[in-house]
Write an enzyme that holds these catalytic residues in place. Structure first.
Site, PDB file in Angstrom:
ATOM      1  N   SER A 238      81.724  77.432  50.663  1.00 51.48           N
ATOM      2  CA  SER A 238      80.869  77.019  49.551  1.00 51.48           C
ATOM      3  C   SER A 238      81.051  75.529  49.307  1.00 51.48           C
ATOM      4  O   SER A 238      81.814  74.857  49.999  1.00 51.48           O
ATOM      5  CB  SER A 238      81.244  77.802  48.293  1.00 51.48           C
ATOM      6  N   LYS A 239      80.343  75.051  48.289  1.00 48.37           N
ATOM      7  CA  LYS A 239      80.423  73.644  47.890  1.00 48.37           C
ATOM      8  C   LYS A 239      81.864  73.202  47.665  1.00 48.37           C
ATOM      9  O   LYS A 239      82.245  72.088  47.976  1.00 48.37           O
ATOM     10  CB  LYS A 239      79.690  73.500  46.548  1.00 48.37           C
ATOM     11  N   ARG A 240      82.612  74.113  47.066  1.00 47.20           N
ATOM     12  CA  ARG A 240      84.023  73.865  46.771  1.00 47.20           C
ATOM     13  C   ARG A 240      84.792  73.349  47.995  1.00 47.20           C
ATOM     14  O   ARG A 240      85.756  72.614  47.880  1.00 47.20           O
ATOM     15  CB  ARG A 240      84.606  75.225  46.349  1.00 47.20           C
ATOM     16  N   GLY A 242      83.574  71.497  50.226  1.00 47.62           N
ATOM     17  CA  GLY A 242      82.936  70.280  50.730  1.00 47.62           C
ATOM     18  C   GLY A 242      81.745  70.574  51.628  1.00 47.62           C
ATOM     19  O   GLY A 242      81.212  69.665  52.251  1.00 47.62           O
TER      20      GLY A 242
END
Ligand code: GLU
Length: 466
Positions: A238-240, A242
């Site tokens: 996920s975005k977490r 990067g």
């Protein structure tokens, strides 16, 4: 041998992310490896969640990666007549039936089952009622009540499901919109897809789809379920972690080749080779070397690959890629020959095109205001005689070459009794505004004599003014 036909079939409910690009790349490589056909299909039957801007963005992302498609984009929203015809065939052959159960009632039952910790399933109330199609009726697939459905997955091996587990799924909603499992099978049949390569989050759909193939009397294609990509902590990417939409990598100055190489190596390998050209990927890619375990997204590795491709891309080609990033720092329409000349001086130390454009700034723009720390340390009264001497000798120099400039700097050091860095650093700040830059002997010929003299004088004046 029949021609290989693969497809990438995103739902345009969001931008194309790394996971989608990974799936697209594997399908594209498989088709290219076998000289086959790669199809793009937009699964946009969910009208509420599908958006036109994502249809565009997906295509733009694929184009940027160089994953060109041979057919499509087909759009499911434009194929409703075909689905209706295929649903009718299942109704006629007794493989499907109409259902007028009240959706609210179904939802209440579903919730009740979930509350009891049971798997929600349809009670098959309409299965033998012989209802005729009409407003308010959905169509359900008549799933066999016994037996198993299985296949030999090209990546995961043998997989089997008890038909009992599969429920009588809705294949066409009461509003006439087909559901995913029906539309995808009809498309894959009519588009003559031979290999379905997709994320392993679709494994539970596969037995349902195989049963639909069987109901049409069509052999299912081969299935290959790729492990989903994970973040470094081994949770869903996920975005977490990067991970970003594909086009965000373009904005960050990642080269398409770096991202393709990076994605190709996630889950697929060939010995311990890490660097692959597109031609090599096409030549070597196969499903037999796709592993069962998930690849892990590692940003550092992507940057490492990008540094590599920045280094090896021919200067003219890289110059074209760098130009939009120069525009972003205010350098419009630079001379392509000039950009191609600066590339070799910067390509060994840039991890991205953004970094490279930033490092290239001084080639186009006045270096003032100087980096504050660098100016304070190196543009001092003690440096003024050195800057003057450099200006004087440079102005007398006939030919600006690496050799003549190396000699010039050495001679000044010898005369003034200083070390090379004591001379080079003030000159560097004067010419580039910073304490780190390409080597002076490389950059001076590119900036040219006049410009260097102007910058040296500006630096001398700035010391006098401070
Ligand atoms: N539209 C599906 C998705 O975006 C792909 C389905 C498939 O590949 O069968 O996940």
């Amino acid at each position: 041998m029949t021609q290989v036909r693969t497809r990438f079939s995103p739902s345009p409910t969001g931008a194309l992310h790394l996971g989608g690009a990974h799936t697209a790349l594997f399908n594209w490589l498989y088709a290219r490896h076998f000289g086959g056909v790669f199809i793009l299909r937009i699964e946009d039957t969910d009208r509420e969640r599908s958006q036109e801007k994502f249809v565009e963005e997906i295509q733009e992302s694929l184009r940027w990666l160089g994953l060109n498609w041979d057919e499509g984009p087909y759009r499911q929203s434009q194929r409703l007549d075909i689905y209706h015809e295929y649903v009718k065939r299942l109704l006629d052959s007794g493989h499907a039936y109409c259902c007028d159960c009240d959706p609210e009632d179904l939802e209440t039952r579903r919730q009740a089952a979930l509350a009891k910790g049971e798997k929600p399933r349809y009670n098959r109330r309409c299965r033998e009622r012989g209802l005729a199609p009409g407003p308010g009726t959905a169509v359900r697939f008549k799933t066999p009540e016994t037996g198993t459905t299985h296949w030999q997955d090209r990546i995961k091996g043998h997989i089997a499901f008890d038909n009992q587990e599969l429920d009588d799924l809705v294949i066409m909603r009461a509003d006439g919109i087909p559901t995913y499992n029906l539309a995808v099978v009809v498309d894959d049949i009519t588009m003559r897809v031979t290999h379905i390569i997709r994320g392993d989050d679709h494994i539970s759909n596969t037995p349902r789809q195989i049963l639909i193939y069987q109901a049409y009397g069509v052999d299912p294609p081969e299935f290959a379920h790729m492990p989903l990509m994970l973040g470094k902590d081994r949770t869903k990417l996920s975005k977490r972690h990067g991970a970003l939409p594909v086009l965000a990598y373009r904005e960050q100055g990642i080269l398409p080749q770096s991202l393709n190489n990076f994605l190709a190596r996630l889950g697929w390998s060939r010995g311990d080779q890490e660097i692959f050209s597109m031609a090599e990927l096409i030549e070597y890619f196969d499903l037999d070397h796709v592993g069962k375990s998930p690849g892990v997204f590692d940003q550092e590795k992507l940057l490492w690959l990008n540094s590599h491709y920045i280094k090896v891309t021919p200067p003219r080609e890289l110059a074209a890629l760098l130009t939009p990033f120069l525009a972003a720092i205010g350098v419009e329409n630079p001379d392509p020959d000039y950009v191609a000349r600066i590339v070799p001086t910067l390509n060994k130390r840039s991890k991205t095109l953004v970094e490279m454009a930033d490092a290239a700034r001084f080639y186009f723009l006045d270096p003032r205001p100087y980096d504050e720390k660098a100016a304070k340390k190196f543009l001092t009264p003690a440096s003024v005689p050195l800057l003057r001497e450099t200006a004087a000798r440079l102005s007398a120099l006939q030919e600006l070459s690496e050799e003549s400039l190396t000699d010039l700097l050495k001679d000044i050091c010898a005369d003034k009794g200083c070390k090379l860095v004591d001379l080079a650093q003030p000159v560097r700040v004067a010419l580039t505004g910073k304490s780190a830059s390409p080597s002076l002997t490389e950059l001076i010929p590119i900036l040219g004599k006049e410009e260097c003299l102007r910058r040296l004088n500006n630096a001398i004046n700035s010391v006098a003014e401070s």
